[in-house]
Write an enzyme that holds these catalytic residues in place. Structure first.
Site, short mmCIF file in Angstrom:
data_model
loop_
_atom_site.label_atom_id
_atom_site.label_comp_id
_atom_site.label_asym_id
_atom_site.label_seq_id
_atom_site.Cartn_x
_atom_site.Cartn_y
_atom_site.Cartn_z
N GLU A 139 -1.57 -10.07 11.39
CA GLU A 139 -1.48 -8.77 12.05
C GLU A 139 -2.59 -8.61 13.08
O GLU A 139 -2.35 -8.13 14.20
CB GLU A 139 -1.58 -7.64 11.02
CG GLU A 139 -1.50 -6.26 11.66
CD GLU A 139 -1.71 -5.11 10.68
OE1 GLU A 139 -2.26 -4.07 11.09
OE2 GLU A 139 -1.31 -5.27 9.50
N CYS A 190 -2.19 2.55 7.72
CA CYS A 190 -0.90 3.20 7.49
C CYS A 190 -0.93 4.11 6.26
O CYS A 190 -1.75 3.92 5.34
CB CYS A 190 0.22 2.17 7.37
SG CYS A 190 0.26 1.29 5.80
#
Length: 307
Positions: A135, A209
């Site tokens: 990521e 998140c």
């Protein structure tokens, strides 16, 4: 033995979305073959998610991991992994003539947009994360000019040189700070504070998140109710390892990928075990762990998990 599962454990919505996209592609291929128009095949650009068991399951339905897309037949379906990829790699894949299916988690895609816009505005990007994680590699690949770097502590911020930082018309360094989606919330806060001290005008955007935040909060609640904690997930999963680190700070903790790794002797002194799992851990694996734990006899003496 009594087993309690954390309120938030296992697949996050971004992982579930990626897996469902892979399954849909596999079903489409089956239907095409039945109609007499077989497709060239379905692959993922590296591991779709970080869980060996789920990757193996997807292989049984025809979705395979590819480490060299250049060798795939033209027209083959290739899923972009949930972690996302650098923009340059996406453009390269497009030139190969593959049918790309973008399974990048929307939360990760949002970070790509943030850092791309920051870079376009001439801002330097700082990323809280693991430098080698897929990521983070994808995020850094969206902000090559004027540049970016990974920080993992307030000390890392303090050690940064200002020589390469772009400045606005008033000579103020132009800095944007984001985070890998699965980072520790408390760590983000301390690193952000260090950035504010050095560069008060920095743009600080918490991109951890909601699923990660909820999972970490649920772990704290779980620790209050349990003698020990079992974290289920792959050793390659950064968010699983981060959960394990947080769990160890609260209770004796064991980390496993599958139920087969659990041994009764590991739970001396435990009568209630808390179970949590990384964002890429499938329900079937968590359920198997819980079932095996329930088969163990509780030990009401002082808790002393052995590993």
């Amino acid at each position: 033995m009594k087993v309690i599962r954390a309120k938030n454990a296992g697949f996050c919505w971004g992982v579930r979305r990626a897996v469902e996209m892979a399954e849909k592609a596999a079903q489409t291929a089956v239907e095409a073959a039945s109609a007499g128009t077989p497709e060239p095949g379905i692959w993922t650009d590296g591991p779709l998610i970080h869980n060996h068991q789920e990757i193996a399951r997807l292989a049984t339905v025809g979705v395979r991991v590819c480490n060299d897309p250049a060798g795939l037949p033209e027209g083959a379906a290739l899923l972009i992994r949930a972690h996302g990829i650098p923009a340059s790699r996406y453009r390269w894949l497009e030139r190969l003539g593959l049918r790309l299916i973008d399974a990048t988690c929307p939360n990760v895609a949002r970070i790509h947009k943030i850092v791309s816009e920051a870079a376009a505005a001439g801002r330097y990007v700082l990323v809280l994360g693991d430098p080698q994680h897929a990521e983070v590699v994808g995020i850094l690949g969206c902000c090559t000019n004027p540049g970016a770097c990974v920080v993992d502590s307030p000390e890392a911020v303090d050690a940064l040189s200002e020589d390469a930082l772009p400045r606005d018309g008033d000579g103020v360094p132009m800095v944007t700070f984001v985070s890998q989606t699965t980072q520790n919330e408390a760590l983000f806060g301390t690193v952000a504070e260090a950035i504010r001290r050095r560069w008060p005008a920095a743009h600080i955007i918490n991109t951890i998140c909601g699923a990660t935040q909820a999972r970490q909060r649920a772990l704290s609640e779980l620790a209050d109710e349990s003698d020990c904690i079992v974290v289920v997930g792959s050793a390659t999963s950064a968010n699983t390892m981060r959960l394990a680190s947080l769990a160890r700070a609260k209770r004796p903790t064991i980390v496993v990928e599958t139920a087969d790794e659990l041994r009764p002797d590991d739970f001396r002194g435990c009568s209630c075990v808390g179970v949590t799992a990384g964002a890429s851990t499938p329900e079937s694996v968590i359920a198997a762990v819980e079932a095996r734990l329930r088969s163990f006899s509780p030990d009401p003496s002082s808790a002393s998990v052995s590993r």
